[in-house]
Design an enzyme around this catalytic site. Sequence first.
Site, PDB file in Angstrom:
ATOM      1  N   ASP A  53      43.344  43.070  -8.803  1.00 49.70           N
ATOM      2  CA  ASP A  53      44.313  42.321  -8.016  1.00 49.70           C
ATOM      3  C   ASP A  53      45.414  41.822  -8.940  1.00 49.70           C
ATOM      4  OD1 ASP A  53      42.996  40.190  -9.347  1.00 49.70           O
ATOM      5  OD2 ASP A  53      41.620  39.979  -7.662  1.00 49.70           O
ATOM      6  N   ASP A  95      41.502  29.581 -19.848  1.00 49.65           N
ATOM      7  CA  ASP A  95      40.256  29.608 -20.606  1.00 49.65           C
ATOM      8  C   ASP A  95      40.304  30.504 -21.836  1.00 49.65           C
ATOM      9  OD1 ASP A  95      40.371  31.897 -19.056  1.00 49.65           O
ATOM     10  OD2 ASP A  95      38.509  31.497 -17.956  1.00 49.65           O
ATOM     11  N   ASP A 115      47.848  38.481  -9.769  1.00 50.58           N
ATOM     12  CA  ASP A 115      48.041  37.045  -9.584  1.00 50.58           C
ATOM     13  C   ASP A 115      49.397  36.633 -10.132  1.00 50.58           C
ATOM     14  OD1 ASP A 115      45.488  36.945  -8.542  1.00 50.58           O
ATOM     15  OD2 ASP A 115      44.563  36.328 -10.430  1.00 50.58           O
TER      16      ASP A 115
END
Length: 464
Positions: A73, A157, A75
């Site tokens: 996907d 992260d 983002d």
Amino acid sequence: MLKKLFQSLRSPLRLRQPRSTPAVLGHNQHTVARERISRHAVSVVERLQKSGYQAYLVGGCVRDLMLDMEPKDFDVATNATPEQVRAEFRNARVIGRRFKLAHVQFGREIIEVATFRANHPVDEEPENAHQASRHESGRILRDNVYGSLEDDAQRRDFTINALYYDPSSERILDYAHGVHDIRNRLIRLIGDPEQRYLEDPVRMLRAIRFAAKLDFEIEKHSAAPIRRLGPMLRDIPSARLFDEVLKLMLGGKAERTFDLLCEYELFAPLFPASAAALARDPDYAGQLIRQALANTDTRIHQGKPVTPAFLFAALLWPALPARVLQLQDRGMPPIPAMNEAAHELISEQCQRTAIPKRFTIPIREIWDMQERLPRRSGKRADLLLENPRFRAGYDFLLLRESAGERTDGLGPWWTDYQDASDSERRAMIRDLSSRDEAGPAPRKRRRSGGRKRRPAGRGDAPAE
């Protein structure tokens, strides 16, 4: 107290802090090709930019394109708030509470648009208490403190997920040395690893998942705290852990993931009973689980469907026989013991990973089929073939045999029976009956002095 804890955890040797000014890679310095990007994702970025907002493709899609992989996907990160994104796109809706963002839908494709976030300061409460908060352990409970592009890079992260691509200029902004770590195939946390794991222990599972998926190594400072902090996963909501387990096991690299979970001692917090069975009998339990995961990987790579029920049935099965024996030792008959042990084991596992009922019922049925498959006399074999769970039960039987279980040829028998004609099937059933009749001869009763015994009735003690 919390401030002092986080300050004590900081170590300059472990930090990989983002740059305040990013490294900028022009279109001739990277391998991301604009034509491989979803046109809908490009249109969302360009429309936001034309409206005066900053907007970039970010995270996994940029990373995967740099590795010549097909992104799952796309983002988008922007300084527009979710409400402002919704105002720009009629086909957008705002979702989430812990992490509010916008979904822009184009048919079946959804472009996820997230607002730049900032780290919630440790030493003071946020001005709007509803925007962000931490658990006393440091874990972030809500994360809607908006910030700048630099802030957003710092709170991500892993370095490899902190890359921002602008399809208009075809440039990549690298705030955290992510390009370096991609080229060196390293999973590295941004900031102090221990602090980041305290903020969200699931990051330990994400490190495992990315290492398995990308065939990367976890950088040594990022790996160091994992074994010690693994028990923190027990505090994560069971529904979230179930979702994480599906991501771990259904990404096409489940066997490698299992090895890494065991290496970093994270399998036990997720599957405590299975981990205990693995410790008792590593050869059998390890072979069965690895074979199930290898089969899952093969089916995913072939584009075939995979059911989580079968996967969980295999992951939990090694813990079941010992439970059954314990109940039988207490005097419970075999079938009720099997049912009770299965119920206990699944209930306990649901406390760790909230397996939905739509999967727990098939798990029980697959296990129940293991008790029914040996009973083939008369019309039972044909009735079992018509059972909707026969195929899953048969596949599970073959899995058990591949792990070294002895079933007296049950798997090959069912393999032949499925392909046999009606007359061949009848002959196979007759052969089973003949073999049963040719079993050990019954022992003769010993007479007791010629005196007839009175059969034991209700209230009578049985004859000795």
